[in-house]
Motif scaffolding. Sequence first.
Motif, PDB file in Angstrom:
ATOM      1  N   GLY A  47       0.715  -1.029  -0.272  1.00  0.00           N
ATOM      2  CA  GLY A  47       0.195   0.754   0.014  1.00  0.00           C
ATOM      3  C   GLY A  47       0.548   1.048   0.141  1.00  0.00           C
ATOM      4  N   SER A  48       1.405   1.423  -0.168  1.00  0.00           N
ATOM      5  CA  SER A  48       2.773   2.220   0.242  1.00  0.00           C
ATOM      6  C   SER A  48       4.924   2.152  -0.375  1.00  0.00           C
ATOM      7  CB  SER A  48       3.101   3.234   1.657  1.00  0.00           C
ATOM      8  OG  SER A  48       3.197   2.130   2.275  1.00  0.00           O
ATOM      9  N   ARG A  49       5.162   2.954  -0.609  1.00  0.00           N
ATOM     10  CA  ARG A  49       6.293   3.473  -0.878  1.00  0.00           C
ATOM     11  C   ARG A  49       7.337   2.268  -1.291  1.00  0.00           C
ATOM     12  NH1 ARG A  49       7.490   4.383   5.709  1.00  0.00           N
ATOM     13  NH2 ARG A  49       5.193   5.451   5.065  1.00  0.00           N
ATOM     14  N   ALA A  50       6.415   1.453  -2.851  1.00  0.00           N
ATOM     15  CA  ALA A  50       7.105   1.107  -3.388  1.00  0.00           C
ATOM     16  C   ALA A  50       8.114   1.885  -4.272  1.00  0.00           C
ATOM     17  CB  ALA A  50       6.675  -0.195  -4.015  1.00  0.00           C
ATOM     18  N   GLY A  51       9.433   1.916  -5.118  1.00  0.00           N
ATOM     19  CA  GLY A  51       9.943   2.914  -5.635  1.00  0.00           C
ATOM     20  C   GLY A  51      10.675   1.752  -7.760  1.00  0.00           C
ATOM     21  N   MET A  52       9.693   2.808  -8.415  1.00  0.00           N
ATOM     22  CA  MET A  52       9.854   3.319  -9.733  1.00  0.00           C
ATOM     23  C   MET A  52      10.114   4.357 -10.646  1.00  0.00           C
ATOM     24  SD  MET A  52       5.621   1.067 -10.268  1.00  0.00           S
ATOM     25  CE  MET A  52       5.213  -0.181  -9.023  1.00  0.00           C
ATOM     26  N   ALA A  53      11.369   3.472 -11.785  1.00  0.00           N
ATOM     27  CA  ALA A  53      11.400   4.237 -12.995  1.00  0.00           C
ATOM     28  C   ALA A  53       9.998   4.919 -13.220  1.00  0.00           C
ATOM     29  CB  ALA A  53      12.539   4.098 -13.567  1.00  0.00           C
ATOM     30  N   LEU A  54      10.464   6.470 -13.776  1.00  0.00           N
ATOM     31  CA  LEU A  54       9.335   6.906 -13.809  1.00  0.00           C
ATOM     32  C   LEU A  54       8.491   6.800 -15.817  1.00  0.00           C
ATOM     33  CD1 LEU A  54       7.288   9.980 -14.641  1.00  0.00           C
ATOM     34  CD2 LEU A  54       9.117  10.450 -16.110  1.00  0.00           C
ATOM     35  N   ARG A  55       9.613   6.437 -16.366  1.00  0.00           N
ATOM     36  CA  ARG A  55       9.126   5.560 -17.873  1.00  0.00           C
ATOM     37  C   ARG A  55       7.902   4.310 -17.217  1.00  0.00           C
ATOM     38  NH1 ARG A  55      13.899   7.652 -19.747  1.00  0.00           N
ATOM     39  NH2 ARG A  55      14.416   5.477 -20.203  1.00  0.00           N
ATOM     40  N   ASP A  56       8.582   3.483 -17.024  1.00  0.00           N
ATOM     41  CA  ASP A  56       8.283   2.099 -16.115  1.00  0.00           C
ATOM     42  C   ASP A  56       7.073   2.419 -15.700  1.00  0.00           C
ATOM     43  OD1 ASP A  56      10.526   0.879 -17.134  1.00  0.00           O
ATOM     44  OD2 ASP A  56      11.316   0.260 -15.248  1.00  0.00           O
ATOM     45  N   MET A  57       6.420   3.516 -15.066  1.00  0.00           N
ATOM     46  CA  MET A  57       4.960   3.814 -14.931  1.00  0.00           C
ATOM     47  C   MET A  57       4.222   3.866 -15.347  1.00  0.00           C
ATOM     48  SD  MET A  57       5.920   6.143 -10.733  1.00  0.00           S
ATOM     49  CE  MET A  57       6.516   5.515  -9.066  1.00  0.00           C
ATOM     50  N   GLY A  58       5.221   5.022 -16.497  1.00  0.00           N
ATOM     51  CA  GLY A  58       4.065   4.799 -17.465  1.00  0.00           C
ATOM     52  C   GLY A  58       3.587   3.650 -18.479  1.00  0.00           C
ATOM     53  N   LYS A  59       4.399   2.524 -18.138  1.00  0.00           N
ATOM     54  CA  LYS A  59       3.889   1.724 -18.984  1.00  0.00           C
ATOM     55  C   LYS A  59       2.929   0.348 -17.713  1.00  0.00           C
ATOM     56  CE  LYS A  59       7.994  -0.011 -21.471  1.00  0.00           C
ATOM     57  NZ  LYS A  59       8.773  -0.683 -22.767  1.00  0.00           N
ATOM     58  N   LEU A  60       3.032   0.835 -16.932  1.00  0.00           N
ATOM     59  CA  LEU A  60       1.644   0.052 -15.769  1.00  0.00           C
ATOM     60  C   LEU A  60       0.385   1.372 -16.568  1.00  0.00           C
ATOM     61  CD1 LEU A  60       3.573  -0.488 -12.198  1.00  0.00           C
ATOM     62  CD2 LEU A  60       2.574  -1.738 -14.168  1.00  0.00           C
ATOM     63  N   ALA A  61       0.677   2.224 -16.660  1.00  0.00           N
ATOM     64  CA  ALA A  61      -0.402   2.839 -17.298  1.00  0.00           C
ATOM     65  C   ALA A  61      -0.422   2.310 -18.646  1.00  0.00           C
ATOM     66  CB  ALA A  61       0.275   4.431 -16.984  1.00  0.00           C
ATOM     67  N   GLN A  62      -0.025   2.065 -19.223  1.00  0.00           N
ATOM     68  CA  GLN A  62       0.033   2.017 -20.856  1.00  0.00           C
ATOM     69  C   GLN A  62      -0.818   0.012 -20.369  1.00  0.00           C
ATOM     70  OE1 GLN A  62       0.165   3.213 -23.478  1.00  0.00           O
ATOM     71  NE2 GLN A  62      -1.391   1.581 -24.172  1.00  0.00           N
ATOM     72  N   PHE A  63      -0.289  -0.513 -20.184  1.00  0.00           N
ATOM     73  CA  PHE A  63      -1.042  -2.193 -19.284  1.00  0.00           C
ATOM     74  C   PHE A  63      -2.493  -2.102 -19.249  1.00  0.00           C
ATOM     75  CE2 PHE A  63      -1.625  -5.113 -16.063  1.00  0.00           C
ATOM     76  CZ  PHE A  63      -1.591  -6.976 -16.865  1.00  0.00           C
ATOM     77  N   VAL A  64      -2.791  -0.759 -18.383  1.00  0.00           N
ATOM     78  CA  VAL A  64      -4.239  -0.827 -18.474  1.00  0.00           C
ATOM     79  C   VAL A  64      -4.869  -0.492 -19.013  1.00  0.00           C
ATOM     80  CG1 VAL A  64      -5.537   0.547 -17.340  1.00  0.00           C
ATOM     81  CG2 VAL A  64      -3.705  -0.348 -16.014  1.00  0.00           C
ATOM     82  N   LEU A  65      -4.176   0.591 -20.137  1.00  0.00           N
ATOM     83  CA  LEU A  65      -4.929   1.190 -21.674  1.00  0.00           C
ATOM     84  C   LEU A  65      -4.986  -0.064 -22.432  1.00  0.00           C
ATOM     85  CD1 LEU A  65      -2.985   4.877 -21.840  1.00  0.00           C
ATOM     86  CD2 LEU A  65      -5.222   4.196 -21.328  1.00  0.00           C
ATOM     87  N   ASP A  66      -4.432  -0.522 -22.723  1.00  0.00           N
ATOM     88  CA  ASP A  66      -4.437  -1.580 -23.205  1.00  0.00           C
ATOM     89  C   ASP A  66      -5.041  -2.925 -21.992  1.00  0.00           C
ATOM     90  OD1 ASP A  66      -2.447  -0.850 -24.951  1.00  0.00           O
ATOM     91  OD2 ASP A  66      -0.494  -1.674 -24.760  1.00  0.00           O
ATOM     92  N   ASP A  67      -5.632  -3.481 -22.093  1.00  0.00           N
ATOM     93  CA  ASP A  67      -7.141  -3.611 -20.536  1.00  0.00           C
ATOM     94  C   ASP A  67      -6.206  -4.962 -20.481  1.00  0.00           C
ATOM     95  OD1 ASP A  67      -9.841  -4.376 -20.023  1.00  0.00           O
ATOM     96  OD2 ASP A  67     -10.336  -6.190 -21.835  1.00  0.00           O
ATOM     97  N   GLY A  68      -5.228  -4.672 -19.905  1.00  0.00           N
ATOM     98  CA  GLY A  68      -4.692  -5.928 -19.740  1.00  0.00           C
ATOM     99  C   GLY A  68      -3.789  -6.714 -20.146  1.00  0.00           C
ATOM    100  N   VAL A  69      -3.385  -7.038 -21.715  1.00  0.00           N
ATOM    101  CA  VAL A  69      -3.259  -7.807 -22.447  1.00  0.00           C
ATOM    102  C   VAL A  69      -1.732  -7.183 -22.437  1.00  0.00           C
ATOM    103  CG1 VAL A  69      -3.734  -8.996 -24.550  1.00  0.00           C
ATOM    104  CG2 VAL A  69      -5.282  -8.290 -23.181  1.00  0.00           C
ATOM    105  N   ILE A  70      -0.642  -7.753 -23.121  1.00  0.00           N
ATOM    106  CA  ILE A  70       0.815  -7.783 -23.375  1.00  0.00           C
ATOM    107  C   ILE A  70       1.352  -8.262 -24.457  1.00  0.00           C
ATOM    108  CG2 ILE A  70       2.806  -7.907 -22.850  1.00  0.00           C
ATOM    109  CD1 ILE A  70       2.453  -7.126 -19.774  1.00  0.00           C
TER     110      ILE A  70
END
Length: 389
Positions: free
Chosen positions: A260-283
């Motif tokens: 629930g808190s304070r993990a660590g990620m690079a900015l562009r990788d956060m963007g890829k997580l967002a893209q994963f949501v935009l792609d409806d959980g498909v890779i």
Amino acid sequence: MAARQADPMAHLPRAGDFLLYPPTIQPWGYRIVDRLFAHRVVRRGRPKPWARGAEIAPAYLADGRAQDVEAFMERNFLAGLLVVQDGRIRLERYGLGLAEGDRWTTMSTIKSWTAILLGAAIRDGAIESVEAPVTRFLPELAGTAYAGVTLRDLLTMSSGTRWTEVYSDPDCDVNRYSRALAAKEPGGVLRIMAGLPRATLPGSAFLYNSGDTFLLGAALTRAVGRPLADYLSERIWQPAGMEFDAFYTLESEGGQEIAGSRAGMALRDMGKLAQFVLDDGVIDGRRVLPEGWIEAVAAPRFAVAEPKPPGITHYGYSWWLGDGLMSAIGFAGQRIDILRAERLAVITLGAFPQPPHVPPERDPAHRREVVSFVQAVRHLLGGPAPAGL
């Protein structure tokens, strides 16, 4: 006894004061979370480079004047800014000493990704349903206020337990939780949660509670039978081609991930997580999440009362929801806004100065300005004109 040799040593900020750092410490502390807390690495696989589109130059109104990207970064103490649309980067900026490969604290935005990862466990058959009782996975909570609480209740922060989350109050529950993490006590957070009294019936009322998501992550760990860091790496991090290792903080050395808190990620990788949501959980054509899971996550479950985050009206499955928005929101300026209709995501990483070091109205002012910027980006890239805040 012989005196210790005077070797050079780094002086680190006190981990137990993590939510109370002054503005001079925040940008440093937020970059070195893995040096302050026990942690476990989320391993990358083979990186997949981002495509890049034409850079955008959004402008927005603040204090009665038009503001540009540079002003947005400076006015709001931002360490990172990323805009992605249709799998392409349209804007990428760094500040406050953050470099491209640095892992910045996620703060509570990781709560929203825990809900996403829960969907993977349901698709894998490790969890049958969100209606499963928490005590099925965490039997040590039998006989506590969490008896009768379901995974759905944890997802919607409606466990019914009494909890205080006032970051400027050193004695509130979330700061007791934070000190337990800093002390690296095995089972320390679980003992805090087991000792909470019940305030309302489970599932009846929304109350923001970081401890609920800790329990959700612990239940998920038991269900999949391995550390969350490994599960995230296997299901999403490596298949999606993240560029950098990430990490979860742990409650103790080698212990449970803090979901629930304070993990660590690079900015562009956060963007890829967002893209994963935009792609409806498909890779790459392979479904990781159940069909309909993103819709379920984004369905309004509770209206959010004042004071509430700017641009937000409801809470879903660990995501904040507004007009076209799915938002992961964290302390001191961490925010991931996903606009599915526009195939767009805006990620901001911040170090908003916090009480008691600044007046309490400063944080909401910065948050409103972030939403103004997001609305401007949305309009620029094909969405509706910005509404008044």
